[in-house]
Design a protein around this motif. Structure first.
Motif, PDB file in Angstrom:
ATOM      1  N   ASP A  74      83.864   8.338  24.000  1.00 56.65           N
ATOM      2  CA  ASP A  74      84.126   7.271  23.041  1.00 56.65           C
ATOM      3  C   ASP A  74      85.141   7.760  22.012  1.00 56.65           C
ATOM      4  O   ASP A  74      85.058   8.905  21.545  1.00 56.65           O
ATOM      5  CB  ASP A  74      82.837   6.862  22.330  1.00 56.65           C
ATOM      6  N   VAL A  75      86.078   6.892  21.660  1.00 57.66           N
ATOM      7  CA  VAL A  75      87.063   7.236  20.633  1.00 57.66           C
ATOM      8  C   VAL A  75      87.206   6.064  19.665  1.00 57.66           C
ATOM      9  O   VAL A  75      86.978   4.905  20.017  1.00 57.66           O
ATOM     10  CB  VAL A  75      88.442   7.583  21.236  1.00 57.66           C
ATOM     11  N   VAL A  76      87.575   6.385  18.445  1.00 58.08           N
ATOM     12  CA  VAL A  76      87.896   5.390  17.422  1.00 58.08           C
ATOM     13  C   VAL A  76      89.298   5.705  16.930  1.00 58.08           C
ATOM     14  O   VAL A  76      89.589   6.848  16.553  1.00 58.08           O
ATOM     15  CB  VAL A  76      86.895   5.429  16.258  1.00 58.08           C
ATOM     16  N   THR A  77      90.172   4.712  16.932  1.00 55.46           N
ATOM     17  CA  THR A  77      91.574   4.976  16.624  1.00 55.46           C
ATOM     18  C   THR A  77      92.259   3.720  16.100  1.00 55.46           C
ATOM     19  O   THR A  77      91.803   2.586  16.345  1.00 55.46           O
ATOM     20  CB  THR A  77      92.304   5.485  17.879  1.00 55.46           C
ATOM     21  N   ASP A  78      93.364   3.898  15.393  1.00 51.80           N
ATOM     22  CA  ASP A  78      94.226   2.793  14.978  1.00 51.80           C
ATOM     23  C   ASP A  78      95.208   2.480  16.105  1.00 51.80           C
ATOM     24  O   ASP A  78      95.639   3.383  16.832  1.00 51.80           O
ATOM     25  CB  ASP A  78      95.016   3.164  13.718  1.00 51.80           C
ATOM     26  N   ILE A  79      95.560   1.207  16.236  1.00 54.96           N
ATOM     27  CA  ILE A  79      96.553   0.808  17.236  1.00 54.96           C
ATOM     28  C   ILE A  79      97.647  -0.009  16.544  1.00 54.96           C
ATOM     29  O   ILE A  79      97.394  -0.701  15.566  1.00 54.96           O
ATOM     30  CB  ILE A  79      95.924   0.011  18.395  1.00 54.96           C
ATOM     31  N   HIS A  80      98.867   0.085  17.088  1.00 55.73           N
ATOM     32  CA  HIS A  80     100.029  -0.527  16.460  1.00 55.73           C
ATOM     33  C   HIS A  80     100.874  -1.237  17.521  1.00 55.73           C
ATOM     34  O   HIS A  80     101.383  -0.597  18.443  1.00 55.73           O
ATOM     35  CB  HIS A  80     100.873   0.535  15.756  1.00 55.73           C
ATOM     36  N   CYS A  81     101.010  -2.531  17.388  1.00 56.80           N
ATOM     37  CA  CYS A  81     101.787  -3.314  18.353  1.00 56.80           C
ATOM     38  C   CYS A  81     103.243  -3.416  17.913  1.00 56.80           C
ATOM     39  O   CYS A  81     103.550  -3.498  16.716  1.00 56.80           O
ATOM     40  CB  CYS A  81     101.196  -4.712  18.493  1.00 56.80           C
ATOM     41  N   VAL A  82     104.138  -3.432  18.877  1.00 49.67           N
ATOM     42  CA  VAL A  82     105.564  -3.537  18.589  1.00 49.67           C
ATOM     43  C   VAL A  82     105.896  -4.852  17.886  1.00 49.67           C
ATOM     44  O   VAL A  82     106.914  -4.956  17.201  1.00 49.67           O
ATOM     45  CB  VAL A  82     106.381  -3.380  19.893  1.00 49.67           C
ATOM     46  N   THR A  83     105.029  -5.862  18.015  1.00 53.49           N
ATOM     47  CA  THR A  83     105.259  -7.143  17.342  1.00 53.49           C
ATOM     48  C   THR A  83     104.793  -7.126  15.894  1.00 53.49           C
ATOM     49  O   THR A  83     104.697  -8.167  15.263  1.00 53.49           O
ATOM     50  CB  THR A  83     104.572  -8.284  18.102  1.00 53.49           C
ATOM     51  N   LYS A  84     104.473  -5.938  15.385  1.00 53.68           N
ATOM     52  CA  LYS A  84     104.295  -5.645  13.964  1.00 53.68           C
ATOM     53  C   LYS A  84     102.863  -5.762  13.441  1.00 53.68           C
ATOM     54  O   LYS A  84     102.642  -5.553  12.247  1.00 53.68           O
ATOM     55  CB  LYS A  84     105.252  -6.474  13.086  1.00 53.68           C
ATOM     56  N   TRP A  85     101.886  -6.024  14.305  1.00 55.98           N
ATOM     57  CA  TRP A  85     100.516  -5.965  13.799  1.00 55.98           C
ATOM     58  C   TRP A  85      99.895  -4.606  14.118  1.00 55.98           C
ATOM     59  O   TRP A  85     100.224  -3.968  15.102  1.00 55.98           O
ATOM     60  CB  TRP A  85      99.647  -7.098  14.375  1.00 55.98           C
TER      61      TRP A  85
END
Length: 206
Positions: A74-85
């Motif tokens: 299990d991992v917890v992480t931030d994600i970043h979309c190229v569409t800026k969210w």
């Protein structure tokens, strides 16, 4: 005050370190759905497989049952979309890509990985980044304690949050280890070859 500046200020007011948010991004609690073409429909995973090919000693064809028998984390992480969210503290469960690397006995000549998805979509990732200390590179089958939604990659997606989220290929069906870099579908159609969100490497020329 513009939307992006206000969003970043709101994070600080909530006690969230704004440095977690790459430049040009805004934080959201939603999980926007973005893809090209149709969403694959899987009625029976008995015929599903994951193929591991390229610069490996031991090419693999892994069935769903075999894949689910592998040790998961299990991992917890931030994600970043190229569409800026960006979405903070997302929870995932899956098999580390390093497990597959060990099973396939990836050759020393391998430098990059191509993630192959349904319908011919693909994305490239440097192998050195995958193997770097602290890197998250997961073959994810659960999000937030539940199996993936179809529009988010069911039954399996790659998760590599260091780079923009298009690199976390949905509907994964193949992993190709390469001895040189090569553009995947998205990179050949205008997206950056690397895609570091903190460098705003969204498109060609960034």
């Amino acid at each position: 005050m513009g939307f992006f500046e206000r969003n970043r200020k709101d994070l600080a007011a909530k006690g969230v370190d704004p440095s977690r948010l790459p430049p040009g991004q805004y934080s959201t609690d939603r999980f926007p759905v973005l893809h090209a073409g149709s969403v694959p429909v899987y009625k029976d995973l008995s015929s599903w497989d994951l193929r591991v090919v390229g610069a490996v000693v031991n090419p693999l064809v892994i069935s769903w049952a075999e894949f689910m028998a592998l040790d998961a984390v299990d991992v917890v992480t931030d994600i970043h979309c190229v569409t800026k969210w960006s979405k903070f503290d997302t929870s995932w469960r899956g098999v580390p890509l390093t497990t597959i690397i060990e099973m396939a006995q990836v050759k020393d000549e391998a430098t990059h990985v191509m993630l192959h998805s349904e319908f011919g979509f693909s994305a490239n990732v440097p192998l050195t980044d995958i193997l770097s200390d602290g890197a998250i590179a997961l073959l994810a089958f659960q999000f937030d304690g539940k199996e993936l939604e179809p529009e988010h990659g069911y039954p399996l997606r790659f998760l590599f949050p260091k780079l923009y989220f298009w690199k976390s290929a949905k509907w994964l069906r193949g992993i190709e280890f390469m001895s040189a870099d090569k553009a995947g579908f998205w990179e050949a159609n205008g997206y950056h070859m690397y895609g570091d969100p903190f460098q705003e490497q969204r498109y060609w020329g960034d």
